[in-house]
Design a protein around this motif. Structure first.
Motif: not given
Ligand SMILES: [Zn+2]
Length: 287
Positions: A28, A174, A211, A253-254
């Motif tokens: 990120q 998120c 995420c 899921v990241p």
């Protein structure tokens, strides 16, 4: 996929090196200074480099997201700030698309006490406009907030109202573990952690989860304050984080660390600890 928020100072290529140095396989970054309106567009050279690294999975790199500027407030009643926010969101989404990012993580903004209803039209039209003006597959991930000062997204219902009104498949969520805790949601036991994911699924749909931001908290449950701490060193604690992150629906899921480290962001040992916590939770769950 365990990633970290890494510095892109000196160019986005630097971010790739920084992620590799801490053992992260997901990235990120900010695509522009997070506290300035001036946009910095990604160059064609940088974009080509990143897309190539992603395609080759060099150093195990699996993907990236862009964190949008903190100045953006789609709920602002100030016309100038609202207009600047709309432009900044489009710029961030354009950069993200160019780099091949999965999404732009966005704090929707703050209604400053006037309630979500009064700012819904502006938020929804801004999101639709951004998604319409940038071609491609990159999504916008709305981040849940701690709730300080009327920040929008303090619960799943608020996010769902916006997402339903936008009605696009390119909008997701998120989930930040520190903001969740600070907003008053506990997951100190497996049962509580399961209830959180069940609520998410019922209200938003688990498919919307783009995420996770994995952070411990400097502030107490329900404090409404956004203050991240290193994993295992805060008031959430390793056990609770492990309960939540080992939920089977979070598989694939990241997960992105935004922890302070020694003031320079997540370190190699933080990324290793994240992997360990998830593994331990899975063992406790018999997975
Ligand atoms: Zn976050």
């Amino acid at each position: 996929m365990i990633g970290g928020h890494v510095s892109a100072a000196g160019g986005v290529m630097k971010a790739f090196e920084n992620a590799h140095a801490i053992g992260a396989n997901f990235i990120q970054i900010f695509s522009q200074s997070p506290r300035a309106w001036k946009s910095q567009m990604v160059s064609d050279e940088e974009a080509a480099y990143f897309k190539r690294e992603l395609a080759n999975q060099t150093n195990g790199l699996k993907g990236l997201v862009i964190h949008a500027s903190y100045l953006i407030n789609l709920a602002s009643s100030d016309r100038d700030i609202f207009a600047k926010s709309q432009h900044a969101l489009i710029d961030n989404l354009e950069s993200a698309e160019k780099l091949g990012a999965r999404g732009v993580v966005l704090h929707v903004g703050s209604h400053k006490g006037s309630g979500l209803e009064s700012s819904m039209d502006g938020i929804v039209s801004s999101l639709l406009r951004a998604l319409k003006s940038v071609d491609g597959s990159c999504e916008i991930f709305l981040e849940n907030t701690a709730g300080q000062g009327g920040s929008i997204g303090v619960n799943f219902e608020e996010l769902a109202r916006i997402i339903d009104a936008v009605g696009s498949s390119k909008i997701g969520v998120c989930l930040d573990t520190q903001h969740l805790f600070a907003s008053g949601v506990s997951y100190s036991t497996i049962e509580e952690a399961d209830a959180v994911i069940q609520q998410f699924s019922m209200i938003l749909g688990i498919g919307r989860l783009g995420c996770v931001h994995l952070n411990d908290s400097k502030t107490a449950l329900g404090s409404l304050r956004d203050r991240h701490e290193n994993l295992g060193e805060g008031l959430i604690g390793a056990n609770a984080l492990s309960n939540l992150m080992s939920h089977p629906d979070l598989n694939g899921v990241p997960v992105i660390l935004e922890t302070p480290g020694d003031s320079k962001g997540p370190r190699k040992r933080d990324v290793e600890l994240a992997r360990k916590l998830i593994g331990e939770g899975r063992s406790r769950r018999g997975l």
